[in-house]
Design a protein around this motif. Structure first.
Motif, PDB file in Angstrom:
ATOM      1  N   PRO A 214       0.836  -1.203   0.000  1.00 34.70           N
ATOM      2  CA  PRO A 214       0.000   0.000   0.000  1.00 34.70           C
ATOM      3  C   PRO A 214       0.873   1.256   0.000  1.00 34.70           C
ATOM      4  CG  PRO A 214      -0.715  -1.538   1.698  1.00 34.70           C
ATOM      5  CD  PRO A 214       0.577  -2.053   1.151  1.00 34.70           C
TER       6      PRO A 214
ATOM      7  N   SER B  68     -12.811   8.302  -1.383  1.00 35.34           N
ATOM      8  CA  SER B  68     -11.872   7.186  -1.372  1.00 35.34           C
ATOM      9  C   SER B  68     -10.503   7.587  -0.834  1.00 35.34           C
ATOM     10  CB  SER B  68     -11.730   6.625  -2.788  1.00 35.34           C
ATOM     11  OG  SER B  68     -11.149   7.587  -3.645  1.00 35.34           O
TER      12      SER B  68
ATOM     13  N   ASP C 114      -8.266   6.511  -3.595  1.00 37.97           N
ATOM     14  CA  ASP C 114      -8.058   5.262  -2.865  1.00 37.97           C
ATOM     15  C   ASP C 114      -6.746   5.327  -2.102  1.00 37.97           C
ATOM     16  OD1 ASP C 114     -10.433   4.130  -3.875  1.00 37.97           O
ATOM     17  OD2 ASP C 114      -9.402   3.575  -5.714  1.00 37.97           O
TER      18      ASP C 114
ATOM     19  N   GLU D 108     -11.177  -0.107   2.717  1.00 41.29           N
ATOM     20  CA  GLU D 108     -11.579  -1.373   2.107  1.00 41.29           C
ATOM     21  C   GLU D 108     -13.001  -1.783   2.478  1.00 41.29           C
ATOM     22  OE1 GLU D 108      -8.634  -4.242   3.222  1.00 41.29           O
ATOM     23  OE2 GLU D 108      -7.040  -3.146   2.218  1.00 41.29           O
TER      24      GLU D 108
ATOM     25  N   PHE E 131      -6.621   2.152   6.257  1.00 38.53           N
ATOM     26  CA  PHE E 131      -6.722   1.285   5.075  1.00 38.53           C
ATOM     27  C   PHE E 131      -7.870   0.293   5.224  1.00 38.53           C
ATOM     28  CE2 PHE E 131      -2.235   2.466   4.007  1.00 38.53           C
ATOM     29  CZ  PHE E 131      -2.505   2.921   2.739  1.00 38.53           C
ATOM     30  N   ALA E 132      -8.082  -0.235   6.427  1.00 32.96           N
ATOM     31  CA  ALA E 132      -9.221  -1.141   6.660  1.00 32.96           C
ATOM     32  C   ALA E 132     -10.530  -0.409   6.407  1.00 32.96           C
ATOM     33  CB  ALA E 132      -9.174  -1.699   8.075  1.00 32.96           C
TER      34      ALA E 132
END
Length: 96
Positions: free
Chosen positions: A3, A51, A35, A95, A91-92
């Protein structure tokens, strides 16, 4: 592929981001993040989108208020373990 964590280029924010280089690719931000997780300092002009997660790194004595759009707020000199946990949680959340 690891990542990527971006930072806003401020020297103390970049130094904090460097502590994450063992687990993530760390890069200065260029353009609009998508993202992504971005580490920013107080007064940063980086704005999140749906995102993107921003983690604000604040200087000692900076009492805020901080933007509500920040995913988390940590001291700029936070221990690496604290930064890793915040990054992992962000990051979790991206997602989910």
């Amino acid at each position: 592929m690891r990542p990527v964590i971006f930072h806003d280029g401020r020297p103390r924010v970049a130094a904090a981001a460097a502590h994450l280089a063992e687990d993530y690719d760390v890069r200065p931000l260029a353009g609009e993040p998508m993202d992504a997780l971005v580490l920013v300092g107080t007064g940063s002009s980086v704005r999140p989108n749906g995102s993107t997660r921003l983690i604000g790194l604040v200087e000692p004595g900076d009492a805020g208020p901080w933007p509500r759009t920040w995913y988390a707020v940590l001291p700029v000199d936070a221990p690496a373990a604290m930064l890793r946990r915040a990054a992992s949680n962000a990051f979790a959340d991206l997602e989910a």
